[in-house]
Design a protein around this motif. Structure first.
Motif, mmCIF file in Angstrom:
data_model
loop_
_atom_site.group_PDB
_atom_site.id
_atom_site.type_symbol
_atom_site.label_atom_id
_atom_site.label_comp_id
_atom_site.label_asym_id
_atom_site.label_seq_id
_atom_site.Cartn_x
_atom_site.Cartn_y
_atom_site.Cartn_z
ATOM 1 N N LEU A 366 12.390 7.307 -4.540
ATOM 2 C CA LEU A 366 13.639 8.051 -4.295
ATOM 3 C C LEU A 366 13.310 9.516 -4.019
ATOM 4 N N ASN A 369 12.525 10.415 -0.425
ATOM 5 C CA ASN A 369 13.723 10.685 0.393
ATOM 6 C C ASN A 369 14.081 12.164 0.368
ATOM 7 N N ASN A 389 21.792 9.081 4.993
ATOM 8 C CA ASN A 389 22.481 8.886 3.710
ATOM 9 C C ASN A 389 23.425 7.691 3.750
ATOM 10 N N SER A 392 21.189 4.766 3.435
ATOM 11 C CA SER A 392 20.651 4.694 2.077
ATOM 12 C C SER A 392 21.659 4.117 1.086
ATOM 13 N N ARG A 397 21.687 0.597 -0.750
ATOM 14 C CA ARG A 397 21.847 0.646 -2.206
ATOM 15 C C ARG A 397 23.009 -0.194 -2.728
ATOM 16 N N SER A 420 16.304 -0.656 -3.353
ATOM 17 C CA SER A 420 16.918 0.215 -2.331
ATOM 18 C C SER A 420 16.166 1.544 -2.219
ATOM 19 N N SER A 424 14.723 2.606 1.349
ATOM 20 C CA SER A 424 15.263 3.838 1.955
ATOM 21 C C SER A 424 14.172 4.892 2.130
ATOM 22 N N SER A 425 13.149 4.896 1.253
ATOM 23 C CA SER A 425 12.032 5.840 1.442
ATOM 24 C C SER A 425 11.250 5.478 2.709
#
Length: 445
Positions: A366, A369, A389, A392, A397, A420, A424-425
């Protein structure tokens, strides 16, 4: 103007460590500010008053989210002007931000004061909390200029490479609030209104001290406000509006995830809430590094020092990964003790502990990100960050949390959230590596 930190030359890792440290401390103090407020209200006035403050704070945070958006725009614009060594441009844009934020704070303050009750009704505030919540909210809206100004001065200084001075302002606000809260709540018998007055006065004094200190030390080229140009206003709003919307996307995403959690009953909600309070502390280093990286990258993007921008991103990711991995390991071993600071019910403690132990080792991802998005944001690619975002929270998420919760029960909440973070990273890295954010040009050469 006194020379600030120049991030376009020198040892990047050393600069990152020294610059991000005070930001971490500032964020920690900001968190303790809210914690102390809740502590005094809860202990001196009881649960009903604490509920009234919590509901009102939701509205204040929503307004503040737009301020954070404009501050992100300020960090980008001012740090690039600083990197370009454009004294005139820096002064002009600083003036434009002052004018826009002053008008915005006065307007929002007046509207918030007038429509406080309607806002609270929209949130479904219980009748027995309405009077206290309305009073608390109205007093805070009257002090909106202080809230805006207090945050803005810190952002300006960080954009110029100074992270130590904002720490001084926050320390003053926190110290005053800790002293004034019990004095106004119990000493002057003002109840919830006393907590609001304590907050506004603390922020007001910190804001006024900040202005005097910055002007006296000539830390930033503030001047008597004049009407900004159409171009200046256009650029600020073009960056500030999508940046403000990012916060709305995040707030809505958090609410959506909470709707998954509430489906498992009171114990899971209580355990999750306690874990989230610890989460907010754990993520402070990553948030601080994101801000530091954004300011450092902004100065270098301003002079097209792309090799240094790449190094800032690399060192930022490695430094973040190291810190967050160590914190994650500590959380795995001490999760139960942390959860018991907030709740004692065994089933709730068990869920909160299990949640933290599963998700703790996903914290570093996280943090990635925050770092990579901070670099992209420094180029002024605010709409791109808004899209990242949305991906993400709304494509990864929330759906993954809902899916894994359906498959594995309450254990799936942590599995969904953690997975997530990982995905997302990867998305953030792919955009940082292959996206066209480097072609964004805010100022004509």
């Amino acid at each position: 103007m006194k020379k600030q930190h120049d991030f376009t030359q020198g040892n990047i890792l050393k600069q990152l460590i020294l610059f991000s440290g005070p930001i971490m401390l500032t964020n920690l103090l900001q968190t303790s500010y809210q914690f102390a407020d809740s502590l005094w209200v809860g202990n001196l006035l009881g649960g009903n008053a604490l509920g009234a403050v919590a509901v009102s704070s939701t509205i204040i945070f929503t307004v503040l989210s737009f301020v954070i958006g404009l501050n992100n725009a300020a960090l980008t614009i001012l740090s690039q002007q600083k990197g370009r060594d454009n004294e005139e441009g820096l002064k002009n844009y600083l003036n434009a931000f002052v004018v826009i934020l002053t008008v915005l704070s006065v307007t929002l303050g007046a509207l918030g004061f007038i429509f406080a009750e309607q806002f609270l009704q929209l949130l479904g505030t219980p009748e027995n909390m309405m009077t206290s919540a309305k009073a608390y909210l109205q007093i805070n809206f009257l002090g909106m200029l202080f809230l805006f100004g207090y945050n803005f001065i810190s952002t300006v200084l960080r954009s110029l490479g100074n992270s130590k001075t904002p720490l001084r302002f926050v320390m003053i606000a926190v110290a005053l609030n800790i002293v004034l809260d019990p004095l106004f709540i119990a000493g002057f018998n003002l109840g919830v209104e006393g907590a609001a007055y304590a907050t506004v006065i603390s922020q007001g004094i910190a804001f006024l001290y900040g202005i005097i200190f910055v002007l006296y030390r000539k830390l930033a080229p503030f001047s008597i406000p004049t009407l900004p140009t159409k171009q200046e206003v256009g650029l600020i709003l073009n960056l500030g509006i999508p940046s403000g919307l990012q916060m709305a996307v995040i707030a809505a995403g958090v609410a959506a995830i909470m709707s998954v959690v509430t489906g498992f009953g009171d114990d899971v909600v209580a355990g999750f809430s306690a874990a989230q309070r610890l989460d907010s502390l754990v993520m402070l280093p990553a948030l601080a590094l994101g801000t530091a990286v954004s300011s450092m990258a902004g100065q270098n993007i301003g002079v097209s020092e792309w090799a240094r921008v790449k190094k800032i991103a690399k060192y930022g990711v490695l430094y973040n990964f190291s810190i967050m991995l160590i914190i994650g390991i500590i959380v795995v071993f001490f999760a139960e003790h942390g959860v018991r600071l907030f709740i004692q019910e065994e089933e709730a403690v068990q869920f909160g502990t299990q949640y933290l132990q599963i998700i703790a080792l996903c914290y570093p991802f996280l943090g990635i990100n925050f770092i990579l998005n901070g670099v992209v944001r420094a180029a002024g690619a605010m709409y791109q960050i808004l899209v990242l975002n949305i991906i993400s929270f709304w494509i990864l998420r929330y759906p993954l949390t809902a899916l894994f919760a359906h498959l594995f029960g309450d254990t799936g909440i942590a599995i969904g959230m953690g997975s997530s973070f990982l995905v997302s990273s990867l998305v953030a890295f792919l955009y940082y590596r292959y996206g066209k954010w480097r072609k964004k040009e805010l100022f004509r050469t």
